[in-house]
Every structure is written in structure tokens, then in C-alpha cells.
Motif scaffolding. Sequence first.
Motif, PDB file in Angstrom:
ATOM      1  N   GLY A 145       0.782  -0.814  -0.061  1.00  0.00           N
ATOM      2  CA  GLY A 145      -0.029  -0.337  -0.618  1.00  0.00           C
ATOM      3  C   GLY A 145       1.057   1.606   0.042  1.00  0.00           C
ATOM      4  N   LYS A 146       0.150   1.907   0.984  1.00  0.00           N
ATOM      5  CA  LYS A 146       1.377   3.523   0.910  1.00  0.00           C
ATOM      6  C   LYS A 146       1.495   4.249   2.579  1.00  0.00           C
ATOM      7  CE  LYS A 146       1.144   8.247  -1.210  1.00  0.00           C
ATOM      8  NZ  LYS A 146       0.463   8.886  -1.653  1.00  0.00           N
ATOM      9  N   ALA A 147       2.495   4.053   2.925  1.00  0.00           N
ATOM     10  CA  ALA A 147       2.545   4.817   4.338  1.00  0.00           C
ATOM     11  C   ALA A 147       2.128   6.251   4.718  1.00  0.00           C
ATOM     12  CB  ALA A 147       3.660   4.542   4.546  1.00  0.00           C
ATOM     13  N   ALA A 148       1.465   6.327   5.645  1.00  0.00           N
ATOM     14  CA  ALA A 148       1.133   7.580   5.871  1.00  0.00           C
ATOM     15  C   ALA A 148       0.893   8.014   7.400  1.00  0.00           C
ATOM     16  CB  ALA A 148      -0.154   8.185   5.509  1.00  0.00           C
ATOM     17  N   HIS A 149       0.664   9.394   8.097  1.00  0.00           N
ATOM     18  CA  HIS A 149       0.798   9.528   9.685  1.00  0.00           C
ATOM     19  C   HIS A 149      -1.009   9.704   9.516  1.00  0.00           C
ATOM     20  CE1 HIS A 149       1.011  10.820  13.527  1.00  0.00           C
ATOM     21  NE2 HIS A 149       2.041  11.054  13.693  1.00  0.00           N
ATOM     22  N   SER A 150      -0.868   8.258  10.456  1.00  0.00           N
ATOM     23  CA  SER A 150      -2.116   8.034  10.697  1.00  0.00           C
ATOM     24  C   SER A 150      -2.930   8.981  11.496  1.00  0.00           C
ATOM     25  CB  SER A 150      -3.015   7.188  11.735  1.00  0.00           C
ATOM     26  OG  SER A 150      -2.110   6.725  12.530  1.00  0.00           O
ATOM     27  N   GLY A 151      -2.449  10.438  11.789  1.00  0.00           N
ATOM     28  CA  GLY A 151      -2.777  11.524  12.795  1.00  0.00           C
ATOM     29  C   GLY A 151      -2.451  12.722  11.520  1.00  0.00           C
ATOM     30  N   VAL A 152      -1.813  12.441  11.185  1.00  0.00           N
ATOM     31  CA  VAL A 152      -1.579  13.585  10.130  1.00  0.00           C
ATOM     32  C   VAL A 152      -2.345  14.271   8.934  1.00  0.00           C
ATOM     33  CG1 VAL A 152       0.058  15.827   9.290  1.00  0.00           C
ATOM     34  CG2 VAL A 152       1.022  14.181  11.103  1.00  0.00           C
ATOM     35  N   SER A 153      -1.924  12.360   8.420  1.00  0.00           N
ATOM     36  CA  SER A 153      -2.444  12.853   7.130  1.00  0.00           C
ATOM     37  C   SER A 153      -2.710  11.504   6.575  1.00  0.00           C
ATOM     38  CB  SER A 153      -1.098  13.040   5.914  1.00  0.00           C
ATOM     39  OG  SER A 153      -0.212  12.209   5.875  1.00  0.00           O
TER      40      SER A 153
END
Length: 371
Positions: free
Chosen positions: A186-194
Motif C-alpha cells: 500500500g502506501k504509508a502515511a501518518h495516521s494522525g497528520v495525513s
Amino acid sequence: MNQKKEMLGLIEQLVNIDSGSYYKKGVDKVAEILINQFREMGFQITIKKNKLYGNNVVIQYDENKKTDILIVAHMDTVFPEGTVRERPFTIKGSRAYGPGVIDMKSSLVTLLYAIKALYQQPNNAYKNITIILNSDEEIGSPTSKKLIEKISRTKKYALIMEPARQDGSIVSARRGGGKYILSVKGKAAHSGVSPEDGKSAIEELAHKIIKLQQLNNAQKGISINVGMIEGGEAVNVVPSEAKGMIDVRITSREQARYVRKQIEKICATPDIKGTNITLKGGINRLPLELNQANKKLLLVVQDVADSIGIELKAVHTGGGSDASFPANLGVATIDGLGPIGGGLHNEDEYLEIHSLTERCFLLAETISRLS
């Protein structure tokens, strides 16, 4: 009595050698001990070398002579290096214990002594067999499958040395199966910021697990089990990778085709847009079905058992074995011809000592009858 004592002594020697499928040194040590025993009777040995796993061994009295009977027994166990140090071979009452004692160190000794009995009579039936001692049955026979299939093509009968069931039954039918690895990116991202920028590999895997589990059909003998999953880097990161390990069991060739097609269909299209799926593996063992050829062989074995005073039942079991390879090439095949025991793959794995000489005699007489 002396023969039983000798057999137990050799079983102790083999059990006290770690020979897990991934421990080549131990598997090859087991092979060396058995090879020396067969050479003493004039058998010719062909060693099929492997780099990663233990070597496979082909044993035949005259490699240039056609034989009718294939016998398959495996030298590997499910137990890792160091297990013997923790719990070596022991005898308690009428049972022997230890890693691999019934699956299948005792079968290896039963096979050897059945051949010795024919050799010492002398009964030339021992010249009518080809033996394969393989090194990787417990992990699906990745190096030995093609060898077994190649040699099976010229045989009339295949006798598989998996242990008899706890009640003494031999095995006339087995489920087939295989394993898949489903990998998702998949694609990583910050779960709180974006979080909206991420594409969750775990979420995609979850969709696939639910669909795969829906393929289960207990009545028809279809079993799909996503038994292990892994993924993610941290609890506050949308996971970019996830993986699921899938175990498949089927009871007929038709089911193998159906299940393979359905798994591929489920994994062909992602549910979460932006994730990518990779599917590896497959069904590597077709079922051992009780067809006409196998029924005829079963009746021969049961008739031999009856003649020596053994009431011999046959059962269907869910586990797979090398029996599926010759059987699906049209070779009459029977499994479970080793001694009696239980607790396979567990700490309490055991051998019923009284069954050693009985099953040795049954095997020797079966070889003689088929010859």
C-alpha cells in the motif's frame, strides 16, 4: 525379542539426531546410517544432492533392473535443531517417546527390518523394490516431489511409510492441499497528520481474508485457513505492507481446480484502490482418493494382515503426504504402513512398541505377495 531390541536401539539412534527439514546436517546423518545398513545387503545407492535441504536417497538392489514396487519414507521431522537435547528418546512402559519417533523414525527402521527379513530368508522379493528416502516431506517435498513422480511412472504399486493411526488403521485416502502467500503493498502515511494520503495494506488484506474464508465448505471437505498474518510498522502509521499465509485442503482433483481458480480470482483485483497484490504458491499435493486401483491394493494388504492375525482397517485422513504423487499418476497406492503411534508433531509424540515387529512382518509379507 532380539529383533525388537535391535530395532529399538536403531530407533533411539535415529531419534537422537535432530533432523528437522531445514537442518541438512542432521537429515544427511540419518541418511548415512540407513545407507550403510542397506549397503550391507548389497543394495545400490544413488544420492540426489541438495544444497539447502538434506540429500534424497534412492535405494535399489540393481539400478538397471525394472522393479514393480516403490516404497517412500521421509527422514525429516518438524522439530528444529536442539529439540533432542531438550527431550531425547525415552521409553515409558509400552511406549517410546522422542522428536520424530513415530513420524517417521520408527517407520524407517520398520522398513529396513522388513527388507532384512526378506533378504535373510532368502526371498527375492526384496529385489523387486525401489526405495526413496526423502529429506523434505514435512515442508511439502519441494526437492523430492519430481524425483518421486519420475520413479513412480514405471511402478505398479506404491507403499508409503507414514505411521499407522492410533487404532492401527492404515490410510486409504488423504486430502490434498497446498500453501499460498498473499502479499499486499500500500502506501504509508501518518495516521494522525495525513491518513487520507495512505493506502492501508492491512485493510486490503482484511478484505481478502474474509473472501478467502468464505470458500470453506466443511461438508465437501474444502478448508481454507489464513493461519498467519503480518504487517505494519507502527500503530500511528498507515501500513504500507501486509502478508497472509494461506493453507488449503481439498478432497478431490475437481476441488483443486475450483479452489485454485477462486483464490486467483479473489486476489486478482484490490478492494482498496491504490494497493497492489502479489499471490505466490499453489496446490502441490492432489488428494489420495480411494479409486479402483487403490481399492485392489488395499484388499491385498488386508488379506495379508488377515493371514497373520491382524484385523486391519483403513481410514481417510485430512493430512497430506507423498502418497498423492504416485497415486495421481495412476499407481496403486496405500499409505500408513508404518508402526502404530500418535501425538504427531507434538511434545508427546509416541510409538507403540508392540507394533514394531507386527508391522515389519506385515510390510515384508505385502512386498512378497505383490512380487
